[in-house]
Design an enzyme around this catalytic site. Sequence first.
Site, PDB file in Angstrom:
ATOM      1  N   PHE A  61     -20.791  16.622  13.718  1.00 21.84           N
ATOM      2  CA  PHE A  61     -19.687  17.192  14.466  1.00 21.84           C
ATOM      3  C   PHE A  61     -19.747  18.919  14.451  1.00 21.84           C
ATOM      4  O   PHE A  61     -20.074  19.576  15.336  1.00 21.84           O
ATOM      5  CB  PHE A  61     -18.471  16.802  14.049  1.00 21.84           C
ATOM      6  CG  PHE A  61     -17.205  17.477  14.618  1.00 21.84           C
ATOM      7  CD1 PHE A  61     -17.174  17.708  16.087  1.00 21.84           C
ATOM      8  CD2 PHE A  61     -16.107  17.928  14.315  1.00 21.84           C
ATOM      9  CE1 PHE A  61     -16.381  18.694  16.800  1.00 21.84           C
ATOM     10  CE2 PHE A  61     -15.024  18.709  14.649  1.00 21.84           C
ATOM     11  CZ  PHE A  61     -15.261  18.885  16.333  1.00 21.84           C
ATOM     12  N   GLY A 127     -11.868   3.779  -0.982  1.00 27.06           N
ATOM     13  CA  GLY A 127     -12.167   2.635  -1.084  1.00 27.06           C
ATOM     14  C   GLY A 127     -13.320   2.400  -1.811  1.00 27.06           C
ATOM     15  O   GLY A 127     -13.641   1.412  -2.513  1.00 27.06           O
ATOM     16  N   TYR A 170      -4.936  19.569  10.385  1.00 28.52           N
ATOM     17  CA  TYR A 170      -5.828  20.091   9.353  1.00 28.52           C
ATOM     18  C   TYR A 170      -4.675  20.007   7.924  1.00 28.52           C
ATOM     19  O   TYR A 170      -5.054  19.496   7.123  1.00 28.52           O
ATOM     20  CB  TYR A 170      -6.455  21.380   9.488  1.00 28.52           C
ATOM     21  CG  TYR A 170      -7.520  21.743   8.624  1.00 28.52           C
ATOM     22  CD1 TYR A 170      -8.630  21.132   8.212  1.00 28.52           C
ATOM     23  CD2 TYR A 170      -7.087  22.821   7.450  1.00 28.52           C
ATOM     24  CE1 TYR A 170      -9.651  21.215   7.126  1.00 28.52           C
ATOM     25  CE2 TYR A 170      -7.931  23.184   6.558  1.00 28.52           C
ATOM     26  CZ  TYR A 170      -9.350  22.538   6.364  1.00 28.52           C
ATOM     27  OH  TYR A 170     -10.114  22.833   5.452  1.00 28.52           O
TER      28      TYR A 170
HETATM   29  P1  NAD Z   1     -18.052  22.439   7.854  1.00 28.48           P
HETATM   30  O1  NAD Z   1     -17.618  22.260   9.117  1.00 28.48           O
HETATM   31  O2  NAD Z   1     -19.333  23.504   7.941  1.00 28.48           O
HETATM   32  O3  NAD Z   1     -18.704  21.007   7.210  1.00 28.48           O
HETATM   33  C1  NAD Z   1     -17.949  19.919   7.426  1.00 28.48           C
HETATM   34  C2  NAD Z   1     -19.085  18.750   7.606  1.00 28.48           C
HETATM   35  O4  NAD Z   1     -18.373  17.392   7.765  1.00 28.48           O
HETATM   36  C3  NAD Z   1     -19.741  18.913   8.902  1.00 28.48           C
HETATM   37  O5  NAD Z   1     -21.218  18.765   8.571  1.00 28.48           O
HETATM   38  C4  NAD Z   1     -19.455  17.993   9.702  1.00 28.48           C
HETATM   39  O6  NAD Z   1     -20.436  17.434  10.861  1.00 28.48           O
HETATM   40  C5  NAD Z   1     -18.983  16.678   8.953  1.00 28.48           C
HETATM   41  N1  NAD Z   1     -17.756  15.826   9.256  1.00 28.48           N
HETATM   42  C6  NAD Z   1     -16.943  16.273  10.083  1.00 28.48           C
HETATM   43  N2  NAD Z   1     -16.266  15.072  10.303  1.00 28.48           N
HETATM   44  C7  NAD Z   1     -16.961  13.916   9.853  1.00 28.48           C
HETATM   45  C8  NAD Z   1     -16.516  12.741  10.031  1.00 28.48           C
HETATM   46  N3  NAD Z   1     -15.499  11.962  10.604  1.00 28.48           N
HETATM   47  N4  NAD Z   1     -17.653  11.821   9.440  1.00 28.48           N
HETATM   48  C9  NAD Z   1     -18.708  12.335   8.861  1.00 28.48           C
HETATM   49  N5  NAD Z   1     -18.910  13.826   8.830  1.00 28.48           N
HETATM   50  C10 NAD Z   1     -17.939  14.565   9.298  1.00 28.48           C
HETATM   51  O7  NAD Z   1     -17.245  23.056   6.717  1.00 28.48           O
HETATM   52  P2  NAD Z   1     -17.062  23.731   5.389  1.00 28.48           P
HETATM   53  O8  NAD Z   1     -16.764  24.906   5.586  1.00 28.48           O
HETATM   54  O9  NAD Z   1     -18.617  23.330   4.815  1.00 28.48           O
HETATM   55  O10 NAD Z   1     -16.167  22.793   4.684  1.00 28.48           O
HETATM   56  C11 NAD Z   1     -16.592  21.816   3.829  1.00 28.48           C
HETATM   57  C12 NAD Z   1     -15.166  21.131   3.280  1.00 28.48           C
HETATM   58  O11 NAD Z   1     -14.703  22.019   2.419  1.00 28.48           O
HETATM   59  C13 NAD Z   1     -14.170  20.581   4.058  1.00 28.48           C
HETATM   60  O12 NAD Z   1     -13.340  19.285   3.667  1.00 28.48           O
HETATM   61  C14 NAD Z   1     -13.291  21.667   4.202  1.00 28.48           C
HETATM   62  O13 NAD Z   1     -11.878  21.075   4.812  1.00 28.48           O
HETATM   63  C15 NAD Z   1     -13.083  22.133   2.868  1.00 28.48           C
HETATM   64  N6  NAD Z   1     -12.693  23.630   2.835  1.00 28.48           N
HETATM   65  C16 NAD Z   1     -13.453  24.648   3.268  1.00 28.48           C
HETATM   66  C17 NAD Z   1     -12.979  25.750   3.060  1.00 28.48           C
HETATM   67  C18 NAD Z   1     -13.930  26.909   3.596  1.00 28.48           C
HETATM   68  O14 NAD Z   1     -13.534  28.171   3.457  1.00 28.48           O
HETATM   69  N7  NAD Z   1     -15.354  26.873   3.815  1.00 28.48           N
HETATM   70  C19 NAD Z   1     -11.887  26.285   2.781  1.00 28.48           C
HETATM   71  C20 NAD Z   1     -11.038  25.094   2.431  1.00 28.48           C
HETATM   72  C21 NAD Z   1     -11.492  23.719   2.321  1.00 28.48           C
END
Ligand code: NAD
Length: 343
Positions: A61, A127, A170
């Site tokens: 995504f 799970g 979120y």
């Molecule tokens: P990102 O959007 O680059 O990465 C998220 C990944 O999850 C993507 O590769 C996306 O394709 C995948 N994804 C989303 N929905 C999915 C689904 N239903 N099934 C399978 N894959 C799915 O974001 P990021 O910055 O790398 O964040 C990674 C994690 O860290 C997230 O859970 C985010 O909430 C958490 N987080 C990040 C930050 C930040 O500043 N980057 C801050 C707080 C929390």
Amino acid sequence: LEQRLQSLETRIPKKYAEVTFLNYLKKRRILITGGAGFVGSHLVDTLMLQGHDLIVVDNFFTGRKQNVEQWIGHENFELIHHDIVNPLFIEVDQIYHLASPASPPHYMQNPVKTIKTNTLGTINMLGLARRVNATILIASTSEVYGDPDKHPQSESYWGHVNPIGPRACYDEGKRVSETLTYAYAKQENMNVRVARIFNTYGPRMHMNDGRVVSNFILQALQDHEITVYGSGNQTRSFQYVSDLVDGLIALMESNYTLPVNIGNPVEHTINEFATIIKELVGGNSAIKHVAEVEDDPQRRKPDIARAKKYLKWEPKVSLNVGLQKTVNYFKKELKLFRFVHSN
Ligand code: NAD
Ligand code: UDP
């Protein structure tokens, strides 16, 4: 085993061969959900270099195959196109559960899907962890604190979240994700970790990510106006991605089960941040104030005493050093983008 060590020594310098060999003995099967995203792909790099067997699950995504293409074809690496809203049946020792859009424009694009990913998706991963007796680490967020009325934010703070605002899909999604994690842990006697991640930046952020670091750098690099939302007096504390990866691994390898803030406590207003980027990049961008966004948290800074005490972790990379690396990355991305679109 001796043969493996010898074979390593023929391919890489002896001192690295020995480290790689020791890690081979500690080798784990690890699932990373969202491993093709920004943070996930850096975690993949580090765990692959430690010699573990990795399975990345991603629905692409917001993630991209190119973030992990360096490992495609490696015997320890497997990439599965799968949406975690559907169950997954594999055998692993550890799960880093990162799958979820993280940037406000992305998670607001399809709020219902964001909630499903963080609720149904997390249930599926919990799970799976229960079935195979794996340790699971949940990537939670500073957004569980909402627009905080306590500063800085420590893990004991319960937060101040608007449950029906535009960010709720979120914020509340992640809060339910944490609730699910501790309900499973208690009921099923599972081994869980919860990282509350604060704003993180670095190479491999998507050009269309929409978060402040990539927006400001791309605007400055192209001499566009730098768009500050609202007054710009709101604050954030930015951590470089390698610090986050170190923190996540330290948490997984610890035996600490309560939530832990992983972030850099150096705090800046968004106005200051715009000036820092403008000075670092150079160019002729003007800083422009545009309409504020709804429910924008006004202050955010992690209290990291817990991480220091229980994980012996604290961030190492200064904002200047981290931003320079990120600017260099975006310069290359822009060049590539222009090349592709001019041909
Ligand atoms: P990102 O959007 O680059 O990465 C998220 C990944 O999850 C993507 O590769 C996306 O394709 C995948 N994804 C989303 N929905 C999915 C689904 N239903 N099934 C399978 N894959 C799915 O974001 P990021 O910055 O790398 O964040 C990674 C994690 O860290 C997230 O859970 C985010 O909430 C958490 N987080 C990040 C930050 C930040 O500043 N980057 C801050 C707080 C929390
Ligand atoms: N922001 C901004 N201009 C932008 C993008 C974001 O002023 O082009 C502000 C935003 O309003 C927020 C802060 O920068 O106050 C951080 O926003 P981001 O989307 O990066 O992450 P958040 O911490 O809000 O999830």
